[in-house]
Each structure stands twice: as C-alpha cells, then as structure tokens.
Design an enzyme around this catalytic site. Structure first.
Site, PDB file in Angstrom:
ATOM      1  N   ASP A 196       0.844  -1.183   0.000  1.00  0.00           N
ATOM      2  CA  ASP A 196       0.000   0.000   0.000  1.00  0.00           C
ATOM      3  C   ASP A 196       0.876   1.229   0.000  1.00  0.00           C
ATOM      4  O   ASP A 196       2.042   1.152   0.366  1.00  0.00           O
ATOM      5  CB  ASP A 196      -0.789   0.022   1.323  1.00  0.00           C
ATOM      6  N   ASP A 244      -5.081  -2.665   4.742  1.00  0.00           N
ATOM      7  CA  ASP A 244      -5.672  -2.289   6.021  1.00  0.00           C
ATOM      8  C   ASP A 244      -7.191  -2.382   6.059  1.00  0.00           C
ATOM      9  O   ASP A 244      -7.761  -2.603   7.099  1.00  0.00           O
ATOM     10  CB  ASP A 244      -5.204  -0.885   6.452  1.00  0.00           C
TER      11      ASP A 244
END
Lengths: 1023, 290
Positions: A375, A716
């Site tokens: 990410d 996440d």
C-alpha cells in the site's frame, strides 16, 4: 402482487447469479464470479422503480406479512459463518499427519508383536506393550502440541460477526418499529441516525447531512457524505448507497434495504475471504517434502531389512521387532515440535521488531518473499500532509519532510518569505487542541483539515507560537474555503502599531489566486506581474504538481488606510473589499511524504532480489512521485509515457522494452487479459498500480503468484482481506488496519512501517537457514541410531541401542540443542542474495541428506560402536566373541553363556550388560552430537569466523545434553524400565576423539567450499 | 500458486521420472553424468576405506589395552549364577515333570545328564591335576605346560550315586532323581572366606507341618571344594572344569507340582537379587507322576 413477485424473482435470479454459482462445486468458476466488480444497479434506479422492484412503499413500508414471507425466503439478515471443521477432526488430523503415521505403524507393530508373543507364551514380557504405549504417547503429545498451535490461529469470521448491528428502526405497516436487524428483509424502509451502524445494504431515499465511515469497506479514512442522488456508476462510489456494517457518523437518512445478509457487499467480501483457499505456506511444503524423504528412507530400509531378516531365517516376530526399531530410529520424533518452537521463537523476535506473526509458518514465508505488493498511504508514507516545497522569488525551495520536520534549511532571509509566512500563519483556521505544550509539534493533535494542519505545523516549527501571532494580528473578517470559490480569505489588523492598514491574506488553488493578482513580490519588492513571471509561475506549478504534490497559491493585499479606516466593517457576504489586483507572494506544495526509513528499506529489498510493487487507490501522479522518492521507481528508469515525452513521440511508438517502470491505473488493468497482466509483471521490474479497486488487488496478487512468486501483500481495509488471504503472506497494518484485515492477514505490522517488513524478511531468511541447520543436526544421529539395528540383524551382535533409548535421544538430549540453533546469527549478509526459488532451493536437499546421513552420521555410528565395543570388551566380551552371539544372548534359558575369558553369565547379567551397552552407545552419540551441534552453527564459514561463543544458547544446549545424559545414567540408572545404567566415567570420553574428528572433517569441508566456490566439492558438499 | 495446485497426472510423473533416470539433453543418469557418478563413488569409497581404517585402528588399540587373562571389570559378575541339569524350561523357568512308570518321559532327562557328564570323563580331563587340599589353589605363576596354570580334576565318579556310573538312570526310575548343580565361573572369584561353598536344596514354599525335603548330596556335604577356586580364566586354565554338586531328592511327593530351590551357601555368594532368579540359586518346578 403476482406481477411484483415475478419481477422480483426475475431480478433476483439476475442479481444473485454470482451467488448461486457460489454453491457450484467448481471453485475456480466461483472465484471468477466474485472477482468481477460487484454488479448492483439499484443506485441507478429511481424511487418509483425501486418501489416496483421490491414491492414496497416508501411511506408505509412493507406489510408484516410480506416481510415474514421474504424473511422465510431469503433467510435472516446475518452473515452465515463458514462451515467449520469440527475441532475433533482437526485434532485427529494432527494425530495422523507428518511422521505420526509412521509412529502409529511402529506402535501397532509393537502390539502385534506382543500379540504373537502372547499367543505363543502367555507369560511373555510386556516390553513391547510398553514401547507401543510410549510411541502412542509421543504421537499424542506432539499432536496436542501441534493442535494447540493451530488453534491459536484465529478465525476470520469472528470479526465480521462482531460488526453486525443489533437493532434497526424500520417502517412496516405504516408504523415505525424497532426490530432486531437480523429480521430485516429486502424492501424494508429503515431510518438511520448519526452513530448507528447501517443494518443492511440500503439505497438512500432522503438524506439530511449524513456522513458515513466507509473505511472498513473501502479504506477511505475520511467521512463520506451521502445523498440520495445517483453520482457514480460503481455502487461503491455512488453516494446514494449505504453499506451494511459501516457507521453513520452524523446526520440522518432514510433508505430502502436492497441486500441482506450474505448478499450484502460486505457479506460477499466475507465469503470471498473465506472462499479464498488458504494456500500451503512454503515452509509447510518444505516440511512435507522433508517428511516424505525421511518416511521414504524409513520405509524402504525397514522393508528391505524385514525381507532380509525373514530370508535370514529370523522369525517373523523378530523381524517385526527389527522393523519397529528401524522405524523409530529413522523418524526424528522431536523435530516437528522443534520446528514449531523455532518458528515461534522467531515470531517473538519479530514481534519485538514490530512484526506480529499470527500464523507461525508465515515467519519463513516472509523470508522467501519475492514480491511485495505494498500500500502507499501509511505504509510507505507518513499518512499526513506535510509541506514539501515552496516557490517564491522565482525559486523552488525544498522543505524538510522527515518525521520530525526540525531541520528547515531553506533561505528565510528574503522579504518575500516574511510576507509568505505571515499569510501561511494568518490565512489558516486550523488550531492545536489545547494542553499539548509538551508534545512535539509534529505529534500534536490539530482541529482542521489535512492541508491546514500541515501549514499550521509548518509555520509553528519555523515561526514559533502561531496562536500568539494570530492574536497579535486580530482577524476581522474571513471567508472559509469552499469548492466554488477555491480560495480562502481573511482580513487582519496588523501587529505593527504604526501601520493602520488592514492586511488581506488569501490562499487557494494557484491558478485562481494568480487570476486575482496584478503584482508579484520578488525579494520583498512588489513588481508588476508580467508574462515572464507568469510563465515562471506556471513552470513551478507544473513541476510541483507533476511531483504529485498538492499546490496552494498565496497572495496578500494591504488595504489602503484611507479607504478602509480602522472602523471599517467588512461584510463577507457582499464582499465590500477588493478581491483582485492582489500581490502574489508564492506557492507552497504539500505531500504525504514517504517515511524516512522506507527508501533504505526499498534499496534493501532490491539487493535482496525482492520486487516491490506499489498498489494504491491514489492518483497515478502522486503514486508515481512517491514511488520515485522511495525508490520503487529508481531514479534513472522511465515509464513508457516518460520516454514518449522525452522523445516527443506518441506513446504507441515507444518500444516497450526500453521502459523499466510502469504506472498502471485500475482502468487499464480492468481491460487487461491475464496474459497481458502476466507480460506486464514479467517485463517491468518497477511497477506502480494506481487508482485500483480492492477487487483488482486480488487480481494483481494472483498475477504475481502465476509467476511462481511468493507474494507478500499489505493492506488495512476490509476490502483488502481477500487479497491478504490470497497472498502467500498477508500483512495487515496494526494502527490503521481494520479487524477484518488483521484477521485475514498472517502478520500484523505494529508500526505500519514498510521498513519493518524488511526486517521481517531478514528474520524469515535467517530462520530458513537455521531450520536447515536444525534438520541437518537432527538427521545426523538417525544413522547412528539405525546402524545398530542393521548390524544387529546382519552380524548378530547384542542389540547396541534400545528403542526407548533412541526416544530419549530424540526427545531428550537433542531437543534443546536443536532449538538453540534457531538463535544462530546469519553467516553472511543474507539480504544480499536472491529470494530462494520455491521449487529449487529446498529446505532438505540431496546434499544435506547425503552429508548428514552418509558422512557425519556414519562417523557418529563408528564412534558410538567403538564405545560399545569398549564397554563389552572390558567387561569380558571381546568383539570377536560377540559376532553371531545374538540367539544365545537373548535366550533367557541360557544362564551360563561363556565370555571371552571363560566366565559364565546368567541371562539377567547379560541383560544388564546390554543396558550398559545401550547407555554407552547413547553416551557415544550424545558426545558426538555436541560436535555435530557445533559444526552445524555454520554451513560455509569456519566456526572460528562465526565465533564459538557468540550464540550462548548453543552452550545452554550442550549443557542440557550433558546434564540430561548424566541424570539418565546416574540418576535413573536404577530404574530398570528405562534400561539405563551407571557408566564408568572413562566411557564418557571414548567418543571424544570421534567428536573432534567430526569437527575437523567439517572444517575441512567448509574450507574447500570457501576456497573453491562452484567446484565439484562445493556442489556436493554445500547444503 | 496455480502451478503448485496442479495435480500431476500419472503419465507426467512417469515421464519426469524417466527424465530423471536418463536425461538425454545433459547426459545425466539419476541426476549426475557418468563421470560425476564415478567421482562421487570414488570419494565415498575412499571415505569409507578411511573410516573402516579408523574403526579397525580403534578396535586394534582396544584389544591391545585388554589384559589377556583377566577382564578389566566384572561389574555384573559380583555373584555367580547357578544352573541345573537336566535343564528343561517351561513357560516360566525350569520345569521338570515326568512319569515314573513311563520311561519315555524321563529317558530324555537321563540322556541330558549323560551328555553333560561326558565332559567330566577321565579322557577329557587328563590334562588336569589331582588336588587334595581343601584350601584355595592360588597360583601366582604359570607353571603348567604352555604357559598356563593348573586346573584341578573333577571327575564324574565323584558324584557317586548320581554319576550315572552306578545308576545309569540317575534315580529317575525310582522317583528319587538326581539333579546336578553347577556354579558359573567367574575369573578370580573367591566364594567364601574359609569354608567351602555348599549347596542347600529345599522346598520353596515349605509348610510348617509338611516334611522337609530330604536330599542326598554328592560329593558328600554338597560342597564345592575350595581347590577349584580361584578360576584364572580361559587362557590361563584352558582345561578347567566347573566343580559340580549332585542332589538326589529322596522324598518328592508324587503327582503334585513342587517348587524346589537350591541355594549356594557361601560368604560371597548372594541369592537375593530380585531381578535375577539364577544368581546364587536355582529354582525349579518338579512334578513326579506315578
């Protein structure tokens, strides 16, 4: 009614097609279906169409009867937990996996042997029954141990269930009712208030200032405004849908339930996450491979000698007992437990370095990782806007973006900076929350949006107490930022008592600000804004914008004192003050800067042969800029677009082979065939995926896995959980991560820092090396345990070592030393080599097995036999007398067996001597295992290079070996069932020369490996 | 991961295996080329030759350190074992049963005794000397021929009624059988301080009211004369024969199984080791039918 039902059915069929396929046996098909973007079109329909579709009325709601019928048909509004394997089956699986099955065979053979003995002689000894029980106990204990470890890994559905809202306010039969959310059905009209969890997927019908937190679903951390208008084709983006399990933060809304239970978006993701099979971890595959090798050796030697024994006219019963001995000698009973302990030790060590490992085997997986899909926000970056660049006086200045921002070194002497800093300070509504004086500026909590926060902190760092400056420059009027104006303005009294003029300060989108200006400040002097300066502005703006930074323009104007006296009342609605012909002061750009440790970590990954791919939902330009600044796209590599721009040709004309880097957006990815994706992943070493959707992350992961890569994925949000699950190792963020992501992941990054992954990789590689050493150590003595049986069968010596004694080595003296190898430091820089190839670099390879079994193992066997012969000879039986003595030796009816000196022995006296022989052989193996332990510290370097005393645990292991052996011999020597006896002290040293020989031999081996890399020796001797 | 999930078909596996056995591209057999095989075999051959040499050297050194006459340790041989002839073993230990009236049941037992005593014939003991002293026969030096030590004769006829010479049936026919008791040899073992070790046979589970076992011992007193001790080992006394004691049991009840124990009574002979039923004593079941 009939009509409605029909359409409903038709629609249902259409809509839930993907879901129906879920229940088809073809798993791949099912995955394909789920991977498609969610097809939901209710957000496009008008309210009338919706009412028709779901047979409801937005004023009166459903009737209770309708609701009951729908509830019966569609089931309750809850996520169905996945079918769980019953605990008892999981438990039994542990009992038959790995070596257990071999040991069970051993145990059963023991009981069969006793059965045969019993049928021939009812008073036969119970030894075999005991041995069988001991073996069974070993299996059960290791099984319980493994089961306990597995039980620890948590169940993914748990948090999905926790997210279910309890109650819902629903309109039914024209009345508002509060019902359990489980009873909601499609077509229900529900009302939502701030603070509620949304009870199902709902199409919003009327909205009053409603904002929702979709972070658990989409990963967007900012509150999302909702409205009843259809704003986007994608159901995830459109504003008129509220998702099951997300939270309504403020405002109220009324909506119609369009999906319930498993058919909701979150339900589909949940079923996707649990539907994605848990792949076997690389280490599990390696251990299975190892078990196969050892089991193969055990079974083939066992059968070979069973046949030999039978053909040598041994009784079947005896042959069975040999078989048991061979199996027990071959199986490293303690090894799997050791591996588990070793892995959990490393897991603990990683937890200290902020990598929390949930699935033990993932420890090693991280080490074999060859691609990391990371990410951007929060992992690679600091997850906060920070001022990165300033432009004034026709110059770009670089601001410090490191975590503490303490070191702002740009030139602050210019008058322009004085003005600019004033605008930054004053034209800002953000404020520090009170009571944080002792907190470092960068860590203080701020009330305000991200850019204003960045500006506030920036000015606080440089100028000091911003709040005080604002107080001195009293604000008389203000227009806050809005999306139509695209600027923010405020008017202040100045802190100069001699200057009665008001100061108007303004910031906003640079092009808008420039429009309003007629002059520009250069070196503190106002100059007319001519074409050249305007061009300079544009160049700077483009440059900063091109780096993916958010650029703001700043301008000011001192209002003439004659027109605007001190008493002048400003009215922001009528704008009774000029907003043009201002003086442009400068530009300031902000970015969520990379964490300072990340570039280093990315470089480390590079040298470790790990490809880092950025996958982000962010804008491609920003993504590319961050990728460049952290080194995911290295400084000298270009994308196809870059080349096209440099050569001024069309993108299509560029030779794709010239480009090393690629920035691919979600839209492009959507149109790619799997082949194209494969090509993309193979051809470009540096790839950034931007504007990707959660589903696409899964596609990317699978694409990487198609190339036999071991893929680590960070994530996440709930939306990431399928990709996390699919990845060879899923890494969830500890701080920002949602529970579902944490549940799906194998590892949790406690500090959300990419650099921690790299330390994890290092640990993972170390554990692989150390496991190799542990296994080599453990396998070695198998030959020393096996040879006695083979010699016993073929030469007819009294049995040199008993089965129980072998178990005491495998599960006693050898356990702590083999764990101690887990503490061994790396031999060389393990981050400078390529990740291991999943199929070629095996944990247990031919060299390891050969070297352990045929070199060191054999030396150990010879050494142990020397101890054995010494004991027998000194007690009266010279080696020559022992040959073919077996039958008489073991016959309990012979009580006057003659030794080499003419002495006569009763059966029990011989038996006791035999036990002494066991103990001697045991001690012989133990002493040589100490040498084995020391040589296994390194595979290539000399022990002296590695340091004999650096790993203290090894010495604990050695001490434990000696102490356990002493206890067994001198402490438990009188317990006949254990068949240990006291041993004269000198016998403990007989094997020492062999131990030294082993050490010397291994040093020579390592020396030649170092001297002649790539030689025949290296290829055959390096494991 | 798809590649790993694929189950290989049987033919694929066979093909892979064939390719492993003989790889025509590289000329590899079983993963190595011929010359590589030769090299590795040579290495292993050399390695094992060296290891065999090391082992042989160790054993040779070990043999050199051993005393040819006395073992270094006698940890297990603190007290001699005792054996019985005839030795017929049942499920648990010695178990002798026969029928007086049916000579087929005891002819085997008698035959065992004759065989055993054949070793005590004059011909087999002509190299031993006659001893008369009732004291230990210590020999410091090797005075016997061929650098050995003298052994005392023990002749079968010393067993008188149980020698098989006077009664070839050893009393089995009349239900008063002879049993020969032998004490195991232990190098340098001295059974007692001054008195000769004797044999004592009794019923194992003697009831108070029952008649005690009446035994006639041969040689008289049932003792092993001290001049047979100490034993100097096979190399020093190649002609040594264990002294024997025969016990003729006179009042064995008929048609019942009795347990009899014969103990050696001597200062240094123990018979209370719970693990070893043959240390210092011998137990046997006897069932004489009529």
């Amino acid at each position: 009614m009939k009509h409605i039902e029909q359409t409903d059915k038709g629609n249902g069929k259409e809509k839930y097609r993907g879901l129906k396929n879920c229940f088809e046996p073809k798993k791949n098909h099912r995955k394909e279906e789920l991977k498609k973007e969610l097809d939901l079109d209710d957000h496009k329909l008008s309210i009338k169409e919706l009412e028709k579709k779901y047979g409801t009325n937005i004023i009166t709601g459903l009737s209770s009867a309708q609701a009951a019928e729908l509830l019966a048909r569609n089931g309750p509004n809850a996520l169905t937990p996945p079918k769980e394997t019953p605990e008892i089956i999981k438990f039994f699986k542990q009992m038959v996996g790995g070596f257990s099955i071999l040991l069970w065979i051993g145990a059963i053979l023991c009981w069969i042997a006793y059965g045969i003995q019993y049928s021939m002689n009812t008073s036969s000894s119970l030894d075999n029954v005991y041995l069988g029980c001991v073996l069974a106990l070993v299996i059960i204990l290791t099984g319980i141990f493994a089961y306990y470890q597995e039980a620890k890994s948590t169940n993914i559905m748990a948090t999905f269930n926790k997210m279910i809202p309890q109650q819902a306010l629903v309109i039914r039969d024209s009345e508002k009712k509060t019902i359990p959310a489980e009873q909601l059905v499609v077509g229900d009209i529900v009302e939502i208030r701030g603070g509620d969890q949304i009870p199902a997927d709902i199409r919003l019908l009327s909205v009053q200032g409603c904002k929702v937190d979709n972070s658990s679903l989409t990963g967007e951390s900012e509150p999302q405004p909702r409205s009843s208008e259809f704003t986007h084709d994608s159901p995830l983006e459109t504003k008129n849908i509220g998702f099951y399990s997300t939270t309504c933060l403020e405002g109220t809304a009324t909506g119609m339930v369009i999906n319930t239970g498993d058919r909701t978006i979150i339900g589909q993701i949940a079923s996707l996450a649990s539907g994605v099979g848990n792949e076997k971890t690389p280490i599990a595959i390696e251990i299975q491979h190892f078990v196969h090798i050892v089991a193969g050796v055990a079974v083939s030697i066992g059968i070979l000698f069973f046949i030999t024994a039978v053909s040598l006219k041994y009784q079947v019963l005896d042959s069975i007992i040999f078989l048991i001995g061979i199996i027990v000698a071959n199986v490293p009973e303690g090894l799997l437990a050791t591996v588990t302990v070793t892995l959990s030790l490393t897991a603990k060590r990683m937890a200290k370095k902020n990598c929390l490992v949930k699935n033990l085997e993932a420890v090693e997986t991280l080490g074999s990782t060859s691609i990391i899909c990371s990410d951007k926000t929060g992992t690679l970056t600091q997850n906060r806007m920070t001022v990165a660049h300033l432009w004034f006086d026709n110059q770009i200045f670089i601001a410090d973006t490191s975590e503490d921002n303490s070191n702002q070194v740009f030139d602050q002497s210019s008058g322009t900076w004085a003005s600019l800093s004033k605008i930054i300070t004053l034209c800002n509504r953000a404020e520090f929350r009170p009571g944080q004086e002792s907190v470092p500026i960068m860590k203080r909590v701020v009330a305000g949006d991200a850019s204003e926060t960045a500006l506030l902190k920036f000015s606080e760092v440089i100028l000091g107490d911003v709040m005080e400056i604002r107080k001195r420059n009293h604000k008389v009027a203000e227009i806050p930022f809005n999306s139509t104006n695209k600027f923010q303005l405020s008017i202040h009294k100045t802190d100069d008592p001699n200057d009665k003029r008001f100061l108007m300060v303004m910031k906003g989108a640079p092009e808008r600000i420039l429009e309003k200006c007629s002059t520009i400040m250069v070196n503190g002097q106002e100059q007319p804004l001519d074409k050249n300066t305007a061009e300079a502005f544009h160049t700077a703006y483009m440059e900063l914008g091109g780096q993916g930074e958010r650029v703001l323009g700043f301008c000011h104007l001192y209002l003439p004192a004659d027109e605007f006296p001190e008493t002048y009342t400003f009215d922001v609605d009528t704008m009774n003050f000029p907003t043009s012909n201002l003086c442009f002061v400068g530009l300031l750009s902000m970015i969520d800067p990379p964490r300072s440790t990340v570039p280093d970590a990315v470089t480390k990954c590079r040298s470790a042969g790990i490809k880092v791919i950025m996958v982000t939902g962010d804008h491609p330009i920003t993504a590319k800029a961050i990728a460049k600044s952290v080194g995911i796209i290295s400084a000298n590599s270009e994308t196809v677009e870059d080349i096209a721009k440099r050569l001024h040709i069309a993108v299509e004309q560029v030779n794709k082979r010239d480009a090393k880097a690629a920035v691919v957006t979600g839209m492009e990815l959507k149109d790619m065939s799997p082949e194209q994706l494969d090509e993309l992943l193979t051809n470009y070493p540096e790839i950034v995926f931007a504007r990707t959707s959660p589903q696409q992350k899964l596609i990317i992961v699978e694409g990487c896995q198609m190339q036999n890569a071991v893929v680590a994925v960070t994530g996440d949000g709930v939306n990431d959980s399928p990709a996390l699950k699919k990845a060879d190792i899923g890494i969830a963020m500890g701080i920002t991560g949602s529970d579902a992501a944490k549940n799906a992941a194998d590892m949790i990054l406690l500090d959300d820092n990419f650099a921690s992954i790299v330390t994890g990789v290092e640990e993972g590689r170390l554990i692989f090396d150390n496991l190799k050493k542990t296994i080599a150590y453990t396998l070695t003595k198998n030959i020393a345990e096996l040879c006695p049986f083979l010699i016993y069968i073929t030469v007819g010596l009294p049995l040199p070592i008993g089965t129980i004694t072998i178990l005491f080595i495998d599960l006693g003296t050898d356990i702590i030393p083999s764990i101690a190898l887990a503490y061994e430091k790396a031999e060389s820089d393990i981050m400078n080599r390529k990740p291991r190839h999943k199929k070629k670099d095996r944990l247990v390879n031919e060299q390891l097995a050969m070297y352990s079994y045929l070199h060191i193992g054999l030396m150990q066997a010879v050494g142990a036999f020397v101890v054995y012969f010494t004991v027998y000879a000194q007690e009266g039986f010279k080696p020559s007398a022992l040959i073919n003595i077996r039958v008489e030796w073991e016959n309990s009816n012979v009580n006057d067996l003659e030794d080499s000196y003419g002495q006569q022995w009763t059966w029990y006296q011989r038996k006791y001597l035999e036990w002494m022989g066991y103990t001697a052989f045991f001690v012989g193996i133990m002493v040589q295992q100490i040498a084995d332990l020391i040589i296994r510290k390194t595979r290539r370097n000399s022990i002296f290079q590695q340091g004999l005393f650096r790993n203290k645990v090894i010495w604990v292991g050695i001490a434990s070996q000696i102490i356990i052996a002493l206890i067994l011999s001198y402490g438990l020597g009188s317990v006949t069932a254990l068949s240990f006896t006291m041993l004269r002290p000198q016998y403990w040293f007989v094997a020492v020369p062999f131990a030294i020989l082993i050490w010397v031999y291994d040093e020579v081996r390592k020396l030649f490996i170092r001297l002649y890399p790539g030689s025949w020796w290296d290829k055959n001797m390096y494991y | 991961m798809a590649a790993l999930q694929e189950k290989k078909s049987c033919s694929q596996r066979m093909e892979e295996f064939q390719h492993y056995c003989w790889n025509p591209d590289t000329g590899q057999m079983l993963g190595r080329t011929l010359s590589r095989w030769v090299w590795i075999s040579l290495y292993y051959a050399a390695f094992y030759v060296v290891m065999t040499g090391v082992f042989a050297l160790c054993i040779y050194t070990l043999m050199c350190t051993l005393d040819p006459y006395t073992p270094d340790y006698q940890d297990q041989l603190k007290s001699p074992g005792v054996t019985l002839r005839p030795d017929v073993y049942g499920e648990k230990g010695l178990d002798i049963s026969y029928n007086v009236s049916d000579n087929r049941t005891w002819v085997g037992l008698v035959h065992t005794l004759h065989d055993f005593l054949a070793g005590y014939s004059p011909a087999s003991q002509e190299d031993s000397i006659n001893c008369t002293s009732e004291k230990y026969f210590f020999q410091e030096s090797f005075q016997a021929p061929n650098h050995t030590k003298f052994s005392c004769k023990f002749m079968a006829d010393m067993l008188q009624n149980c020698s098989g010479l006077t009664d070839p049936n050893f009393g089995f026919a009349e239900g008063k059988p002879c049993f020969i008791i032998k004490m195991n040899r232990i190098v340098n073992f001295l059974p007692s301080n001054s008195t000769a070790p004797g044999v004592d046979c009794t019923f194992l589970d003697q009831h108070k009211d029952a008649r005690p076992l009446q035994v006639e011992y041969y040689p008289p007193n049932g003792t092993f004369s001290l001049h047979y001790f100490p034993y100097y080992g096979k190399k020093a006394q190649p002609h040594y024969h264990n002294p024997l004691v025969a016990a003729k049991l006179l009042n064995v009840p008929r048609n019942t199984e009795v347990l009899i124990v014969c103990k050696i009574l001597a200062d240094h002979v123990t018979f209370d080791n719970p693990h070893d039923p043959f240390e210092g004593k011998v137990e046997f079941k006897l069932n004489i039918q009529q």
